[in-house]
Design a protein around this motif. Structure first.
Motif, PDB file in Angstrom:
ATOM      1  N   UNK A   1      -7.201   5.448  10.536  1.00 28.99           N
ATOM      2  CA  UNK A   1      -6.828   5.495  11.950  1.00 28.99           C
ATOM      3  C   UNK A   1      -5.619   4.603  12.221  1.00 28.99           C
ATOM      4  N   UNK A   2      -5.632   3.391  11.680  1.00 30.37           N
ATOM      5  CA  UNK A   2      -4.497   2.485  11.863  1.00 30.37           C
ATOM      6  C   UNK A   2      -3.221   3.084  11.274  1.00 30.37           C
ATOM      7  N   UNK A   3      -3.333   3.627  10.065  1.00 27.60           N
ATOM      8  CA  UNK A   3      -2.166   4.139   9.341  1.00 27.60           C
ATOM      9  C   UNK A   3      -1.580   5.387   9.995  1.00 27.60           C
ATOM     10  N   UNK A   4      -2.418   6.362  10.288  1.00 31.74           N
ATOM     11  CA  UNK A   4      -2.003   7.627  10.904  1.00 31.74           C
ATOM     12  C   UNK A   4      -0.829   8.281  10.170  1.00 31.74           C
ATOM     13  N   UNK A   5      -0.694   8.037   8.906  1.00 29.47           N
ATOM     14  CA  UNK A   5       0.369   8.596   8.057  1.00 29.47           C
ATOM     15  C   UNK A   5       1.767   8.353   8.613  1.00 29.47           C
TER      16      UNK A   5
ATOM     17  N   UNK B   1       3.909   1.094   3.121  1.00 27.95           N
ATOM     18  CA  UNK B   1       3.833  -0.079   2.248  1.00 27.95           C
ATOM     19  C   UNK B   1       2.636  -0.958   2.614  1.00 27.95           C
ATOM     20  N   UNK B   2       2.467  -1.216   3.895  1.00 29.08           N
ATOM     21  CA  UNK B   2       1.330  -2.025   4.345  1.00 29.08           C
ATOM     22  C   UNK B   2       0.010  -1.287   4.123  1.00 29.08           C
ATOM     23  N   UNK B   3       0.019   0.026   4.339  1.00 28.54           N
ATOM     24  CA  UNK B   3      -1.166   0.830   4.047  1.00 28.54           C
ATOM     25  C   UNK B   3      -1.566   0.661   2.585  1.00 28.54           C
ATOM     26  N   UNK B   4      -0.585   0.778   1.690  1.00 28.74           N
ATOM     27  CA  UNK B   4      -0.868   0.629   0.263  1.00 28.74           C
ATOM     28  C   UNK B   4      -1.486  -0.716  -0.062  1.00 28.74           C
ATOM     29  N   UNK B   5      -0.961  -1.781   0.541  1.00 23.87           N
ATOM     30  CA  UNK B   5      -1.505  -3.113   0.302  1.00 23.87           C
ATOM     31  C   UNK B   5      -2.955  -3.200   0.777  1.00 23.87           C
ATOM     32  N   UNK B   6      -3.199  -2.732   1.995  1.00 26.41           N
ATOM     33  CA  UNK B   6      -4.561  -2.784   2.558  1.00 26.41           C
ATOM     34  C   UNK B   6      -5.519  -1.876   1.780  1.00 26.41           C
TER      35      UNK B   6
END
Length: 120
Positions: free
Chosen positions: A56-60, A66-71
């Motif tokens: 939900x936060x990422x929403x593509x 980059x931050x999505x990948x880290x999380x």
């Protein structure tokens, strides 16, 4: 020295190819409008998918990849996800592995993050 696994990322809606090897869906939700027969899956590894909160936060959003990948890499340390990732590693060692996702941009999906980890 062992060879790096051959892992590719594709959209699940694309036609299967003999070059795919093992075809594994890595989404947590079944792809809209796709039958199991048409998917030509060897497996559905939904336990490796990112959490609902992270999705939900990422929403593509490409700016958040980059931050999505880290999380997401952090989430993959959770026991259930870590076990699923280890299973994918085992599959990749056996031969070509295709990670499938229903996202419109597979290049910024969790499948791409997973592929990077499996090929490291």
């Amino acid at each position: 020295m062992t060879a790096r696994p051959t892992v590719q990322v594709r959209r699940v809606y694309e036609d299967a190819s003999p070059r795919d090897g093992a075809r594994v869906l890595v989404d947590g939700i079944w792809p809209r409008g796709l039958s199991k027969e048409k998917a030509h899956l060897d497996e559905w590894c939904k336990s490796v998918a990112p959490s609902r909160d992270l999705r939900t936060w990422y929403a593509h959003d490409p700016d958040r990849f980059e931050e999505f990948g880290r999380r997401y890499r952090s989430e993959l340390k959770d026991s259930e996800r870590a076990e699923a990732l280890a299973h994918l590693r085992d599959l990749a060692k056996k031969g070509k592995l295709t990670l499938l996702t229903a996202t419109k941009r597979a290049d910024i999906s969790q499948a791409t993050v997973i592929a990077g980890l499996l090929q490291a």
